[in-house]
Design a protein around this motif. Structure first.
Motif, PDB file in Angstrom:
ATOM      1  N   UNK A  27       0.838  -1.288   0.107  1.00 46.54           N
ATOM      2  CA  UNK A  27       0.086   0.032   0.002  1.00 46.54           C
ATOM      3  C   UNK A  27       0.844   1.306  -0.217  1.00 46.54           C
ATOM      4  N   UNK A  28       0.376   2.241  -0.861  1.00 42.65           N
ATOM      5  CA  UNK A  28       1.424   3.618  -0.778  1.00 42.65           C
ATOM      6  C   UNK A  28       1.689   4.322   0.709  1.00 42.65           C
ATOM      7  N   UNK A  29       2.448   4.611   1.070  1.00 36.16           N
ATOM      8  CA  UNK A  29       2.469   5.197   2.467  1.00 36.16           C
ATOM      9  C   UNK A  29       1.618   6.136   2.807  1.00 36.16           C
ATOM     10  N   UNK A  30       1.225   7.093   1.951  1.00 37.22           N
ATOM     11  CA  UNK A  30       0.096   8.239   2.208  1.00 37.22           C
ATOM     12  C   UNK A  30      -1.312   7.526   2.582  1.00 37.22           C
ATOM     13  N   UNK A  31      -1.392   6.282   2.422  1.00 33.90           N
ATOM     14  CA  UNK A  31      -2.734   5.549   2.564  1.00 33.90           C
ATOM     15  C   UNK A  31      -2.717   5.402   4.187  1.00 33.90           C
ATOM     16  N   UNK A  32      -1.434   5.137   4.814  1.00 34.27           N
ATOM     17  CA  UNK A  32      -1.477   4.997   6.210  1.00 34.27           C
ATOM     18  C   UNK A  32      -1.665   6.194   7.008  1.00 34.27           C
ATOM     19  N   UNK A  33      -1.178   7.304   6.479  1.00 35.08           N
ATOM     20  CA  UNK A  33      -1.668   8.571   7.095  1.00 35.08           C
ATOM     21  C   UNK A  33      -3.125   8.854   7.228  1.00 35.08           C
ATOM     22  N   UNK A  34      -3.559   8.469   6.071  1.00 39.06           N
ATOM     23  CA  UNK A  34      -5.177   8.880   5.503  1.00 39.06           C
ATOM     24  C   UNK A  34      -5.917   7.908   6.451  1.00 39.06           C
ATOM     25  N   UNK A  35      -5.662   6.800   6.433  1.00 38.61           N
ATOM     26  CA  UNK A  35      -6.571   5.622   7.015  1.00 38.61           C
ATOM     27  C   UNK A  35      -6.544   5.898   8.667  1.00 38.61           C
ATOM     28  N   UNK A  36      -5.363   5.793   9.198  1.00 38.87           N
ATOM     29  CA  UNK A  36      -5.162   6.176  10.783  1.00 38.87           C
ATOM     30  C   UNK A  36      -5.922   7.323  11.026  1.00 38.87           C
ATOM     31  N   UNK A  37      -5.849   8.312  10.467  1.00 42.33           N
ATOM     32  CA  UNK A  37      -6.634   9.508  10.617  1.00 42.33           C
ATOM     33  C   UNK A  37      -8.016   9.513  10.587  1.00 42.33           C
ATOM     34  N   UNK A  38      -8.320   8.773   9.636  1.00 41.85           N
ATOM     35  CA  UNK A  38      -9.870   8.661   9.548  1.00 41.85           C
ATOM     36  C   UNK A  38     -10.691   7.841  10.658  1.00 41.85           C
ATOM     37  N   UNK A  39      -9.666   7.325  11.407  1.00 40.86           N
ATOM     38  CA  UNK A  39     -10.301   6.406  12.461  1.00 40.86           C
ATOM     39  C   UNK A  39     -10.547   7.204  13.669  1.00 40.86           C
ATOM     40  N   UNK A  40     -10.064   8.647  13.749  1.00 41.22           N
ATOM     41  CA  UNK A  40     -10.428   9.565  14.931  1.00 41.22           C
ATOM     42  C   UNK A  40     -11.954   9.649  15.228  1.00 41.22           C
ATOM     43  N   UNK A  41     -12.117   9.913  16.404  1.00 42.62           N
ATOM     44  CA  UNK A  41     -13.521   9.794  16.913  1.00 42.62           C
ATOM     45  C   UNK A  41     -14.068  11.108  16.572  1.00 42.62           C
ATOM     46  N   UNK A  42     -13.400  12.170  16.471  1.00 43.46           N
ATOM     47  CA  UNK A  42     -13.705  13.349  16.554  1.00 43.46           C
ATOM     48  C   UNK A  42     -13.938  14.062  15.022  1.00 43.46           C
ATOM     49  N   UNK A  43     -13.084  13.680  14.469  1.00 41.62           N
ATOM     50  CA  UNK A  43     -12.767  14.375  12.875  1.00 41.62           C
ATOM     51  C   UNK A  43     -14.187  14.093  12.004  1.00 41.62           C
ATOM     52  N   UNK A  44     -14.752  14.956  11.570  1.00 40.09           N
ATOM     53  CA  UNK A  44     -15.592  14.720  10.563  1.00 40.09           C
ATOM     54  C   UNK A  44     -15.327  14.466   9.095  1.00 40.09           C
ATOM     55  N   UNK A  45     -14.206  14.785   8.586  1.00 40.94           N
ATOM     56  CA  UNK A  45     -13.917  14.697   7.322  1.00 40.94           C
ATOM     57  C   UNK A  45     -12.700  14.865   7.150  1.00 40.94           C
ATOM     58  N   UNK A  46     -11.835  14.119   6.416  1.00 46.22           N
ATOM     59  CA  UNK A  46     -10.401  14.295   5.860  1.00 46.22           C
ATOM     60  C   UNK A  46     -10.323  14.744   4.674  1.00 46.22           C
ATOM     61  N   UNK A  47      -9.400  15.425   4.217  1.00 46.34           N
ATOM     62  CA  UNK A  47      -8.968  15.521   2.962  1.00 46.34           C
ATOM     63  C   UNK A  47      -7.586  15.971   2.647  1.00 46.34           C
ATOM     64  N   UNK A  48      -7.215  15.028   1.607  1.00 44.69           N
ATOM     65  CA  UNK A  48      -5.624  15.532   1.145  1.00 44.69           C
ATOM     66  C   UNK A  48      -5.594  16.659   0.416  1.00 44.69           C
ATOM     67  N   UNK A  49      -4.685  17.386   0.653  1.00 45.71           N
ATOM     68  CA  UNK A  49      -4.441  18.868  -0.148  1.00 45.71           C
ATOM     69  C   UNK A  49      -3.126  18.783  -0.828  1.00 45.71           C
ATOM     70  N   UNK A  50      -3.192  18.833  -1.992  1.00 44.65           N
ATOM     71  CA  UNK A  50      -1.792  18.821  -2.761  1.00 44.65           C
ATOM     72  C   UNK A  50      -2.015  19.859  -3.678  1.00 44.65           C
ATOM     73  N   UNK A  51      -0.882  19.725  -4.627  1.00 47.85           N
ATOM     74  CA  UNK A  51      -0.631  20.838  -5.790  1.00 47.85           C
ATOM     75  C   UNK A  51      -1.314  20.593  -6.911  1.00 47.85           C
TER      76      UNK A  51
END
Length: 244
Positions: A27-51
């Motif tokens: 799996x690409x490294x970035x998916x680990x950051x995204x998937x782990x963040x998305x299990x937060x109990x308080x965050x409503x939405x996760x967006x990756x912002x790139x160029x």
């Protein structure tokens, strides 16, 4: 009140180009950051912002094909990229995480959010590296604080570190904001490096994930593993963080 997490990432890293899409356990490294963040109990939405650069296309195509939210904006003015993302996704409380932190811990994220909300801060950051291991970095701030910094930056001609580093103005001018620092317990006050800027950093991350074979391994398990395997923790010991 909407809590929006924006994870900034790009393919054009100077010290390790393409690091975001380097593979760990298929799996690409970035998916680990995204998937782990998305299990937060308080965050409503996760967006990756790139160029908007063409070099980001492989990452964007992969993430969109796998149903992650992606926003593309200004390359050099990262502050504007954040403001544009917030305007599109309508966040009230903003969480900032960088894509090169593949061990970001949702438990720590939620602790920082709780600390932020219960103390009515405008800006809080994990106190890295003084009182927390680098790689568990989290910043939380209000939309109003972000917009205030953006308005100030628009009066600065040309390039500015305040445009490149989203929250730099906030912690350089604590007299203008209600600012807090989130400090770790003694357990987290260690000289380990768990972000990825170099090949040595990536090798350490890869070895840890290959050992646990668990995308959601906890920060405590990781630190305990490094405490017990000094030969691994020392792989990137000589790497210096780039100064702002």
């Amino acid at each position: 009140m909407k809590i929006l997490c924006i994870i900034q990432a790009r393919m054009g890293s100077e010290r390790l180009p393409g690091k975001i899409m380097k593979m760990i356990l298929d799996k690409p490294m970035i998916t680990y950051t995204l998937d782990r963040t998305m299990t937060s109990k308080y965050i409503d939405e996760v967006v990756l912002a790139t160029t908007e650069n063409d070099c980001e296309d492989p990452m964007v195509e992969y993430l969109e094909a796998n149903y992650y939210n992606v926003f593309r904006g200004d390359e050099n003015n990262v502050l504007k990229r954040y403001v544009d993302t917030v305007n599109l996704y309508n966040g009230d409380i903003i969480i900032r995480i960088t894509g090169d932190c593949p061990f970001i811990d949702p438990i720590i994220i939620d602790q920082v959010i709780t600390y932020f909300l219960t103390n009515n801060f405008e800006f809080v950051r994990v106190d890295v590296p003084e009182n927390f291991i680098r790689g568990f970095d989290v910043e939380v701030f209000t939309r109003q604080a972000l917009e205030k910094v953006y308005d100030i930056s628009r009066n600065i001609e040309g390039d500015s570190p305040y445009k490149e580093h989203v929250t730099l103005y906030m912690y350089k001018h604590p007299e203008e904001f209600i600012v807090g620092k989130f400090e770790g317990s003694e357990f987290y006050q260690k000289d380990y490096r768990l972000c990825v800027d170099t090949k040595e950093d990536f090798e350490l991350v890869r070895l840890i994930y290959e050992h646990f074979k668990n995308k959601y391994v906890t920060s405590k398990e990781i630190v305990q593993f490094l405490d017990e395997h000094k030969e691994i923790s020392q792989i990137n010991q000589g790497i210096k963080q780039k100064h702002v």
